[in-house]
Scaffold this motif. Sequence first.
Motif, PDB file in Angstrom:
ATOM      1  N   ARG A   1      -8.103  -4.910   0.979  1.00  0.00           N
ATOM      2  CA  ARG A   1      -8.682  -5.203  -0.339  1.00  0.00           C
ATOM      3  C   ARG A   1      -9.070  -3.938  -1.087  1.00  0.00           C
ATOM      4  N   GLN A   2      -9.109  -2.815  -0.385  1.00  0.00           N
ATOM      5  CA  GLN A   2      -9.513  -1.558  -1.009  1.00  0.00           C
ATOM      6  C   GLN A   2      -8.323  -0.695  -1.398  1.00  0.00           C
ATOM      7  N   LEU A   3      -7.207  -0.872  -0.708  1.00  0.00           N
ATOM      8  CA  LEU A   3      -6.014  -0.067  -0.982  1.00  0.00           C
ATOM      9  C   LEU A   3      -4.861  -0.961  -1.397  1.00  0.00           C
ATOM     10  N   ARG A   4      -4.107  -0.494  -2.353  1.00  0.00           N
ATOM     11  CA  ARG A   4      -2.960  -1.266  -2.804  1.00  0.00           C
ATOM     12  C   ARG A   4      -1.849  -1.221  -1.771  1.00  0.00           C
ATOM     13  N   ILE A   5      -1.640  -0.052  -1.188  1.00  0.00           N
ATOM     14  CA  ILE A   5      -0.602   0.127  -0.174  1.00  0.00           C
ATOM     15  C   ILE A   5      -1.275   0.608   1.108  1.00  0.00           C
ATOM     16  N   ILE A   6      -0.994  -0.087   2.198  1.00  0.00           N
ATOM     17  CA  ILE A   6      -1.506   0.351   3.490  1.00  0.00           C
ATOM     18  C   ILE A   6      -0.578   1.467   3.973  1.00  0.00           C
ATOM     19  N   PRO A   7      -1.119   2.646   4.243  1.00  0.00           N
ATOM     20  CA  PRO A   7      -0.248   3.782   4.593  1.00  0.00           C
ATOM     21  C   PRO A   7       0.421   3.624   5.955  1.00  0.00           C
TER      22      PRO A   7
ATOM     23  N   MET B   1      -4.875  21.653  -0.633  1.00  0.00           N
ATOM     24  CA  MET B   1      -6.217  21.170  -0.906  1.00  0.00           C
ATOM     25  C   MET B   1      -6.150  19.684  -1.212  1.00  0.00           C
ATOM     26  N   ASP B   2      -6.954  18.920  -0.539  1.00  0.00           N
ATOM     27  CA  ASP B   2      -6.969  17.482  -0.747  1.00  0.00           C
ATOM     28  C   ASP B   2      -7.834  17.134  -1.953  1.00  0.00           C
ATOM     29  N   GLY B   3      -7.367  16.126  -2.686  1.00  0.00           N
ATOM     30  CA  GLY B   3      -8.141  15.645  -3.814  1.00  0.00           C
ATOM     31  C   GLY B   3      -9.277  14.751  -3.347  1.00  0.00           C
ATOM     32  N   THR B   4     -10.160  14.442  -4.272  1.00  0.00           N
ATOM     33  CA  THR B   4     -11.317  13.608  -3.947  1.00  0.00           C
ATOM     34  C   THR B   4     -10.882  12.238  -3.459  1.00  0.00           C
ATOM     35  N   ARG B   5      -9.899  11.643  -4.119  1.00  0.00           N
ATOM     36  CA  ARG B   5      -9.428  10.313  -3.713  1.00  0.00           C
ATOM     37  C   ARG B   5      -8.832  10.360  -2.303  1.00  0.00           C
ATOM     38  N   GLN B   6      -8.054  11.393  -2.023  1.00  0.00           N
ATOM     39  CA  GLN B   6      -7.480  11.547  -0.688  1.00  0.00           C
ATOM     40  C   GLN B   6      -8.574  11.625   0.364  1.00  0.00           C
ATOM     41  N   GLN B   7      -9.607  12.378   0.096  1.00  0.00           N
ATOM     42  CA  GLN B   7     -10.696  12.538   1.046  1.00  0.00           C
ATOM     43  C   GLN B   7     -11.429  11.224   1.269  1.00  0.00           C
ATOM     44  N   LYS B   8     -11.661  10.473   0.202  1.00  0.00           N
ATOM     45  CA  LYS B   8     -12.353   9.191   0.330  1.00  0.00           C
ATOM     46  C   LYS B   8     -11.523   8.193   1.125  1.00  0.00           C
ATOM     47  N   VAL B   9     -10.233   8.150   0.830  1.00  0.00           N
ATOM     48  CA  VAL B   9      -9.346   7.242   1.557  1.00  0.00           C
ATOM     49  C   VAL B   9      -9.272   7.653   3.025  1.00  0.00           C
ATOM     50  N   ALA B  10      -9.186   8.949   3.287  1.00  0.00           N
ATOM     51  CA  ALA B  10      -9.116   9.439   4.666  1.00  0.00           C
ATOM     52  C   ALA B  10     -10.374   9.069   5.443  1.00  0.00           C
ATOM     53  N   LYS B  11     -11.537   9.209   4.832  1.00  0.00           N
ATOM     54  CA  LYS B  11     -12.789   8.859   5.511  1.00  0.00           C
ATOM     55  C   LYS B  11     -12.841   7.358   5.802  1.00  0.00           C
ATOM     56  N   GLU B  12     -12.413   6.545   4.854  1.00  0.00           N
ATOM     57  CA  GLU B  12     -12.419   5.100   5.059  1.00  0.00           C
ATOM     58  C   GLU B  12     -11.439   4.700   6.163  1.00  0.00           C
ATOM     59  N   LEU B  13     -10.267   5.319   6.167  1.00  0.00           N
ATOM     60  CA  LEU B  13      -9.283   5.028   7.209  1.00  0.00           C
ATOM     61  C   LEU B  13      -9.803   5.477   8.574  1.00  0.00           C
TER      62      LEU B  13
ATOM     63  N   VAL C   1      -8.555  12.287   9.975  1.00  0.00           N
ATOM     64  CA  VAL C   1      -7.436  11.625   9.295  1.00  0.00           C
ATOM     65  C   VAL C   1      -7.088  12.459   8.078  1.00  0.00           C
ATOM     66  N   ARG C   2      -5.815  12.706   7.897  1.00  0.00           N
ATOM     67  CA  ARG C   2      -5.307  13.365   6.688  1.00  0.00           C
ATOM     68  C   ARG C   2      -4.387  12.371   5.995  1.00  0.00           C
ATOM     69  N   VAL C   3      -4.416  12.348   4.693  1.00  0.00           N
ATOM     70  CA  VAL C   3      -3.616  11.406   3.921  1.00  0.00           C
ATOM     71  C   VAL C   3      -2.721  12.194   2.979  1.00  0.00           C
ATOM     72  N   SER C   4      -1.475  11.733   2.836  1.00  0.00           N
ATOM     73  CA  SER C   4      -0.544  12.395   1.925  1.00  0.00           C
ATOM     74  C   SER C   4      -1.026  12.220   0.484  1.00  0.00           C
ATOM     75  N   PRO C   5      -0.585  13.086  -0.426  1.00  0.00           N
ATOM     76  CA  PRO C   5      -1.049  12.998  -1.818  1.00  0.00           C
ATOM     77  C   PRO C   5      -0.774  11.652  -2.494  1.00  0.00           C
ATOM     78  N   ASP C   6       0.302  10.978  -2.103  1.00  0.00           N
ATOM     79  CA  ASP C   6       0.595   9.668  -2.706  1.00  0.00           C
ATOM     80  C   ASP C   6      -0.020   8.510  -1.924  1.00  0.00           C
ATOM     81  N   LEU C   7      -0.835   8.827  -0.908  1.00  0.00           N
ATOM     82  CA  LEU C   7      -1.560   7.861  -0.083  1.00  0.00           C
ATOM     83  C   LEU C   7      -0.644   6.918   0.689  1.00  0.00           C
ATOM     84  N   SER C   8       0.588   7.317   0.930  1.00  0.00           N
ATOM     85  CA  SER C   8       1.531   6.438   1.619  1.00  0.00           C
ATOM     86  C   SER C   8       1.633   6.736   3.117  1.00  0.00           C
TER      87      SER C   8
END
Length: 112
Positions: A84-90, A1-13, A39-46
């Motif tokens: 500017r929105q993400l600290r690390i670009i995955p 199950m993806d967390g809220t932050r993961q889902q938001k980052v995935a939608k933006e990506l 888009v699916r993003v890993s839990p650590d957003l990397s």
Amino acid sequence: MDGTRQQKVAKELQRSFAEIIQNKGMSAFDGALVTVSGVRVSPDLSVAYIYVSIFPSEKAEKVMGMLKDNTKALRGELGNRVGRQLRIIPEISFFLDSSLDYVARIEELLKK
């Protein structure tokens, strides 16, 4: 199950990467229509797993090769858009979404 932050980052990506693909145009992909279907993003957003749908499907192998060969440049463009929105670009990995082929096959079978 993806967390809220993961889902938001995935939608933006997904939105940003779809814009990158759109700006490249069909000529960059040998006349194929490339759509970012998810888009699916890993839990650590990397790591971002980008699912693309390619039409016509006969060009899928060639277009996937083009995307994988240009991963570094595409990640750089993605970084320019969301830096500017993400600290690390995955890191990005591309996967072929063949659901359109599956739907076409099911419709073909239903017509028989």
